[in-house]
Design an enzyme around this catalytic site. Structure first.
Site, PDB file in Angstrom:
ATOM      1  N   THR A   8      41.697  42.163  29.057  1.00  0.00           N
ATOM      2  CA  THR A   8      43.075  41.612  30.492  1.00  0.00           C
ATOM      3  C   THR A   8      43.396  43.450  30.742  1.00  0.00           C
ATOM      4  OG1 THR A   8      45.119  40.828  31.120  1.00  0.00           O
ATOM      5  CG2 THR A   8      44.816  41.375  29.060  1.00  0.00           C
ATOM      6  N   ALA A  23      41.866  42.526  40.733  1.00  0.00           N
ATOM      7  CA  ALA A  23      42.419  40.795  40.991  1.00  0.00           C
ATOM      8  C   ALA A  23      42.056  40.112  42.417  1.00  0.00           C
ATOM      9  CB  ALA A  23      43.542  40.655  41.312  1.00  0.00           C
ATOM     10  N   LYS A  51      39.538  46.115  31.957  1.00  0.00           N
ATOM     11  CA  LYS A  51      38.703  45.132  32.638  1.00  0.00           C
ATOM     12  C   LYS A  51      37.377  45.575  32.939  1.00  0.00           C
ATOM     13  CE  LYS A  51      41.309  40.439  33.408  1.00  0.00           C
ATOM     14  NZ  LYS A  51      41.545  39.875  34.874  1.00  0.00           N
ATOM     15  N   GLY A  68      45.904  41.555  49.306  1.00  0.00           N
ATOM     16  CA  GLY A  68      45.351  42.556  48.479  1.00  0.00           C
ATOM     17  C   GLY A  68      44.395  42.711  48.304  1.00  0.00           C
ATOM     18  N   ALA A  69      43.236  43.568  47.277  1.00  0.00           N
ATOM     19  CA  ALA A  69      42.722  44.984  47.619  1.00  0.00           C
ATOM     20  C   ALA A  69      42.478  45.212  46.815  1.00  0.00           C
ATOM     21  CB  ALA A  69      41.635  45.148  49.059  1.00  0.00           C
ATOM     22  N   GLY A  70      42.775  45.129  45.733  1.00  0.00           N
ATOM     23  CA  GLY A  70      42.485  44.898  43.957  1.00  0.00           C
ATOM     24  C   GLY A  70      41.952  45.229  43.459  1.00  0.00           C
ATOM     25  N   SER A  91      46.641  33.927  25.629  1.00  0.00           N
ATOM     26  CA  SER A  91      45.696  33.439  25.604  1.00  0.00           C
ATOM     27  C   SER A  91      44.845  32.778  23.966  1.00  0.00           C
ATOM     28  CB  SER A  91      44.668  34.958  25.887  1.00  0.00           C
ATOM     29  OG  SER A  91      44.287  34.695  27.101  1.00  0.00           O
TER      30      SER A  91
HETATM   31  P1  ATR Z   1      45.133  44.333  39.864  1.00  0.00           P
HETATM   32  O1  ATR Z   1      43.752  44.633  39.629  1.00  0.00           O
HETATM   33  O2  ATR Z   1      46.496  43.729  40.074  1.00  0.00           O
HETATM   34  O3  ATR Z   1      44.879  44.199  41.426  1.00  0.00           O
HETATM   35  P2  ATR Z   1      45.700  47.263  41.182  1.00  0.00           P
HETATM   36  O4  ATR Z   1      43.971  47.098  41.452  1.00  0.00           O
HETATM   37  O5  ATR Z   1      46.382  48.348  41.553  1.00  0.00           O
HETATM   38  O6  ATR Z   1      46.173  45.753  40.426  1.00  0.00           O
HETATM   39  O7  ATR Z   1      45.976  46.657  43.109  1.00  0.00           O
HETATM   40  C1  ATR Z   1      47.048  45.733  43.493  1.00  0.00           C
HETATM   41  C2  ATR Z   1      47.330  45.670  44.606  1.00  0.00           C
HETATM   42  O8  ATR Z   1      48.180  44.800  44.807  1.00  0.00           O
HETATM   43  C3  ATR Z   1      47.137  46.289  45.805  1.00  0.00           C
HETATM   44  O9  ATR Z   1      46.506  45.582  46.689  1.00  0.00           O
HETATM   45  C4  ATR Z   1      48.014  46.715  45.420  1.00  0.00           C
HETATM   46  O10 ATR Z   1      47.952  47.514  47.763  1.00  0.00           O
HETATM   47  P3  ATR Z   1      47.980  48.978  47.560  1.00  0.00           P
HETATM   48  O11 ATR Z   1      45.842  48.868  47.941  1.00  0.00           O
HETATM   49  O12 ATR Z   1      48.218  49.850  49.022  1.00  0.00           O
HETATM   50  O13 ATR Z   1      48.201  49.813  46.785  1.00  0.00           O
HETATM   51  C5  ATR Z   1      48.925  46.185  45.928  1.00  0.00           C
HETATM   52  N1  ATR Z   1      50.380  45.692  45.833  1.00  0.00           N
HETATM   53  C6  ATR Z   1      50.970  46.653  44.546  1.00  0.00           C
HETATM   54  N2  ATR Z   1      52.313  46.471  44.793  1.00  0.00           N
HETATM   55  C7  ATR Z   1      52.449  46.061  46.444  1.00  0.00           C
HETATM   56  C8  ATR Z   1      53.589  46.195  47.252  1.00  0.00           C
HETATM   57  N3  ATR Z   1      54.664  46.244  46.627  1.00  0.00           N
HETATM   58  N4  ATR Z   1      53.665  45.240  48.029  1.00  0.00           N
HETATM   59  C9  ATR Z   1      52.005  45.031  48.909  1.00  0.00           C
HETATM   60  N5  ATR Z   1      51.239  45.214  47.958  1.00  0.00           N
HETATM   61  C10 ATR Z   1      51.242  45.810  47.203  1.00  0.00           C
END
Ligand code: ATR
Length: 289
Positions: free
Chosen positions: A66, A136, A70, A132-134, A21
């Site tokens: 970051t 990000a 966040k 993914g559903a975290g 950044s």
């Molecule tokens: P971020 O803020 O970076 O999204 P997070 O909230 O911890 O971080 O979310 C991480 C995401 O990556 C989640 O969707 C996680 O899946 P889970 O909800 O089942 O934990 C996913 N993730 C992390 N490592 C993974 C892997 N090895 N295979 C598949 N999904 C993964």
């Protein structure tokens, strides 16, 4: 030593040494002949509010935030933009002269700009798979829906988190959300196979950071597909490698990084920088795609 007439900014995170950044914002400022002071701050894991209080005393004008702060960035703000509220997270803080803070989130806008302008993809009417559903994913799911794709499927290793994200989408997606085919799937090739191919497959998981592959069927990808990994700097991740082997075009998150920074820059300076030369310069320092 910064002087008070040069506005001060910083990027806050833990870890933070890797952050690009400062160079991105300095490059933008240079385009307008402006001087800014932009530093990195390593924030102790429990120390976000204390660092913000210190920065207020030091007359900072703004901060980018970051991982993993966040969500904390929302809690220090007196005013939270709609897009930050929807994302449940902020990456851009503006310090006001009265001591209050505005929180905004430019991540979703950064992704949409990268996809549509830099990568030339039409999102309206497209078929999108968000993996993914975290945090990000939450930051980008509403802006993606606002682009009016025909289909927006969310899949995740833990399907209940994908269901919560789609529920949020249905609740906050606004008028027209009913016209988008939304569904939840576990992240496994057997249940995804029946969905056929996608125009866009976005990996928002942190799997690539650990070098892990994703259990996606080859049938998700065709030569019309763009596979987009939101991480950058890791070259061809297992996700991008699998997509490329299936004939898809690939992109990493470098463009999103620079575009979200440009959006933050315009929040602070009311000026829109030219992102292309900055992307080109950074790209040259990264492993090839
Ligand atoms: P971020 O803020 O970076 O999204 P997070 O909230 O911890 O971080 O979310 C991480 C995401 O990556 C989640 O969707 C996680 O899946 P889970 O909800 O089942 O934990 C996913 N993730 C992390 N490592 C993974 C892997 N090895 N295979 C598949 N999904 C993964």
């Amino acid at each position: 030593m910064p002087t008070l007439d040069i506005p001060r900014y910083a990027v806050l995170g833990n870890p933070i040494a890797h952050s690009r950044s400062p160079e991105i914002h300095q490059a933008f400022a240079k385009q307008f002949g402006r001087r800014i002071d932009y530093s990195r701050r390593l924030v102790p894991m429990q120390g976000f509010a204390a660092v913000i209080a210190e920065m207020r005393g030091e007359h900072f004008a703004g901060a980018n935030v970051t991982v993993p702060f966040k969500e904390d960035a929302i809690s220090v703000a007196a005013r939270v933009s709609e897009r930050a509220r929807h994302a449940g997270a902020a990456n851009t803080l503006t310090f006001r002269e009265d001591g209050t803070i505005d929180a905004d989130n430019t991540d979703g806008a950064g992704l949409i700009k990268d996809l549509t302008i830099n990568l030339g993809r039409a999102l309206e009417g497209a078929s999108i798979l968000l993996v993914g559903a975290g945090g990000a994913a939450r930051g980008v799911v509403l802006p993606l829906a606002a682009s009016r794709p025909a289909r927006l499927i969310v899949c995740n290793r833990s399907p209940e988190k994908a269901a919560a994200l789609v529920a949020l989408l249905r609740e906050r997606g606004g008028p027209g959300i009913d016209r988008i085919e939304c569904a939840v799937r576990p992240l496994d090739s057997n249940s995804l196979r029946e969905l056929g191919e996608f125009d866009l497959v976005i990996n928002s998981t942190s799997a690539s950071l650990g070098g892990d592959a994703l259990d996606l069927p080859v049938s998700c990808f065709s030569k019309r597909t763009l596979a987009y990994d939101m991480v950058y700097g890791n070259g061809i991740t297992p996700f991008l490698g699998a997509a490329r082997a299936a004939g898809a075009a690939v992109a990493d998150g470098l463009g999103m990084l620079v575009e979200q920074a440009a959006e933050s820059f315009s929040v602070w300076h009311a000026l829109r920088p030219d992102t292309a030369p900055v992307i080109t310069t950074l790209r040259a320092s990264l492993p090839p795609l």
